[in-house]
Scaffold this motif. Structure first.
Motif, short mmCIF file in Angstrom:
data_model
loop_
_atom_site.label_atom_id
_atom_site.label_comp_id
_atom_site.label_asym_id
_atom_site.label_seq_id
_atom_site.Cartn_x
_atom_site.Cartn_y
_atom_site.Cartn_z
N LYS A 264 -4.06 0.45 11.03
CA LYS A 264 -4.74 -0.80 10.71
C LYS A 264 -3.76 -1.95 10.50
O LYS A 264 -4.10 -3.12 10.69
CB LYS A 264 -5.61 -0.62 9.46
CG LYS A 264 -6.85 0.24 9.68
CD LYS A 264 -7.63 0.40 8.39
CE LYS A 264 -8.85 1.28 8.59
NZ LYS A 264 -9.59 1.49 7.31
N GLN A 265 -2.54 -1.60 10.10
CA GLN A 265 -1.52 -2.62 9.86
C GLN A 265 -0.70 -2.92 11.11
O GLN A 265 0.27 -3.68 11.05
CB GLN A 265 -0.59 -2.16 8.73
CG GLN A 265 -1.27 -2.03 7.38
CD GLN A 265 -1.74 -3.37 6.84
OE1 GLN A 265 -1.19 -4.41 7.18
NE2 GLN A 265 -2.77 -3.35 6.01
N GLU B 75 -5.30 9.75 6.03
CA GLU B 75 -5.46 8.45 5.36
C GLU B 75 -4.23 7.57 5.58
O GLU B 75 -4.35 6.38 5.88
CB GLU B 75 -5.69 8.65 3.86
CG GLU B 75 -5.86 7.34 3.10
CD GLU B 75 -5.96 7.54 1.60
OE1 GLU B 75 -6.03 6.53 0.88
OE2 GLU B 75 -5.96 8.70 1.15
N LEU B 76 -3.06 8.17 5.46
CA LEU B 76 -1.82 7.42 5.69
C LEU B 76 -1.78 6.90 7.12
O LEU B 76 -1.46 5.73 7.35
CB LEU B 76 -0.61 8.33 5.41
CG LEU B 76 0.79 7.69 5.48
CD1 LEU B 76 1.76 8.46 4.60
CD2 LEU B 76 1.33 7.66 6.92
N THR C 54 0.83 -1.21 0.00
CA THR C 54 0.00 0.00 0.00
C THR C 54 0.86 1.26 0.00
O THR C 54 0.57 2.24 -0.70
CB THR C 54 -0.93 0.02 1.23
OG1 THR C 54 -1.76 -1.15 1.21
CG2 THR C 54 -1.80 1.26 1.25
N TYR C 55 1.94 1.23 0.78
CA TYR C 55 2.84 2.38 0.87
C TYR C 55 3.45 2.70 -0.49
O TYR C 55 3.52 3.86 -0.91
CB TYR C 55 3.94 2.08 1.88
CG TYR C 55 4.78 3.28 2.28
CD1 TYR C 55 4.45 4.04 3.40
CD2 TYR C 55 5.91 3.65 1.55
CE1 TYR C 55 5.22 5.14 3.78
CE2 TYR C 55 6.67 4.74 1.92
CZ TYR C 55 6.33 5.48 3.04
OH TYR C 55 7.09 6.57 3.40
N ALA D 127 8.86 0.10 15.84
CA ALA D 127 7.41 0.31 16.02
C ALA D 127 6.78 -0.91 16.68
O ALA D 127 7.35 -2.01 16.67
CB ALA D 127 6.76 0.58 14.67
N ARG D 128 5.58 -0.70 17.22
CA ARG D 128 4.82 -1.80 17.82
C ARG D 128 3.33 -1.50 17.77
O ARG D 128 2.92 -0.37 17.47
CB ARG D 128 5.28 -2.05 19.24
CG ARG D 128 5.07 -0.92 20.21
CD ARG D 128 5.74 -1.25 21.53
NE ARG D 128 5.64 -0.17 22.51
CZ ARG D 128 6.56 0.06 23.44
NH1 ARG D 128 7.63 -0.70 23.51
NH2 ARG D 128 6.41 1.05 24.30
N SER D 129 2.56 -2.53 18.09
CA SER D 129 1.10 -2.43 17.95
C SER D 129 0.41 -1.89 19.19
O SER D 129 -0.70 -1.36 19.10
CB SER D 129 0.53 -3.81 17.60
OG SER D 129 1.14 -4.32 16.45
N ASN D 130 1.04 -2.08 20.35
CA ASN D 130 0.38 -1.64 21.58
C ASN D 130 1.38 -0.93 22.49
O ASN D 130 2.58 -0.99 22.27
CB ASN D 130 -0.23 -2.83 22.33
CG ASN D 130 0.77 -3.95 22.52
OD1 ASN D 130 1.98 -3.73 22.45
ND2 ASN D 130 0.28 -5.16 22.76
#
Length: 236
Positions: free
Chosen positions: A107-108, A100-101, A65-66, A131-134
């Motif tokens: 979401k990813q 949007e970015l 997507t990027y 980076a991390r999700s939480n």
């Protein structure tokens, strides 16, 4: 744990190629509590073409997507890292103009992160991101890991720079005649064409002939530029 981290850092610094160095960096990043680790490098000076370096374990959908969405043209973190070496948290305010970015990023699973760049003298610009999700990244955590990130980024940058230098053809120095070298040396000392002719016991027009020849060989427009080129090339 600290000893293990130190051993991983040593392995990274001992790696001679960027890919294994990145893979060890990823393991270290995951041990520090991050899901994702990314390293990329570009150059506005020396075009890397198909050798552009980019390593990450981001979701495949995000990378696709990027690229297809041309997010690199509007990514504020990338823009910051291209201009500054100051580390930056992925703060919501930086994404205010590109919602949007940011939503796609979240979401990813790329919810919380930070990036840090290196700009070297050759023009290469590298960016290292974790980076991390939480769990938001705290200030103490950020500063505590900053040293690791800078060290790793510099080493990865250095590995790429070294490989790139090996691929580039060596700059060629034009062959100068003995007389051209003599005249350029005298010119570098501030001697005029007339003075050169007297010192070398040749006609002034002969001096000018050799000067024009040197100018042509170096592809410059005047004697001063030819002297500068000769000095930089180590010819005089």
């Amino acid at each position: 744990m600290e000893m293990w981290k130190e051993s991983q850092l040593r392995k990274i610094l001992e790696a001679k190629d960027v890919k294994p160095a990145y893979e060890i960096s990823l393991k270290l990043a995951q041990s520090l509590g991050f899901n994702f680790c990314a390293f990329s490098i570009t150059s506005p000076v020396v075009m890397l073409h198909h050798d552009t370096v980019s390593f990450n374990n981001y979701p495949v959908d995000w990378n696709t997507t990027y690229e297809h969405g041309h997010f690199g043209d509007i990514d504020p973190i990338l823009a910051h890292c291209n201009q500054s070496e100051l580390p930056i948290l992925w703060d919501e305010k930086f994404f205010a103009n590109v919602p949007e970015l940011r939503q796609t990023q979240k979401k990813q699973g790329l919810q919380f992160g930070w990036s840090q760049s290196i700009h070297d003298r050759s023009g290469l610009r590298s960016m290292f991101s974790l980076a991390r999700s939480n769990e938001p990244i705290t200030a103490d955590e950020w500063y505590g890991h900053l040293g690791y990130a800078i060290l790793i980024n510099r080493h990865l940058n250095g590995l790429v720079a070294q490989k790139l230098r090996q691929r580039l053809p060596a700059a060629s120095t034009p062959h100068l005649s003995t007389r051209e070298i003599e005249i350029l040396k005298l010119s570098a000392d501030g001697k005029t064409a007339c003075e050169c002719s007297m010192i070398l016991n040749i006609a002034e027009r002969t001096v000018n002939f050799h000067v024009r020849s040197a100018i042509q060989k170096f592809g410059v427009n005047n004697k001063i530029a030819a002297v500068i080129k000769a000095v930089r090339a180590g010819a005089i």
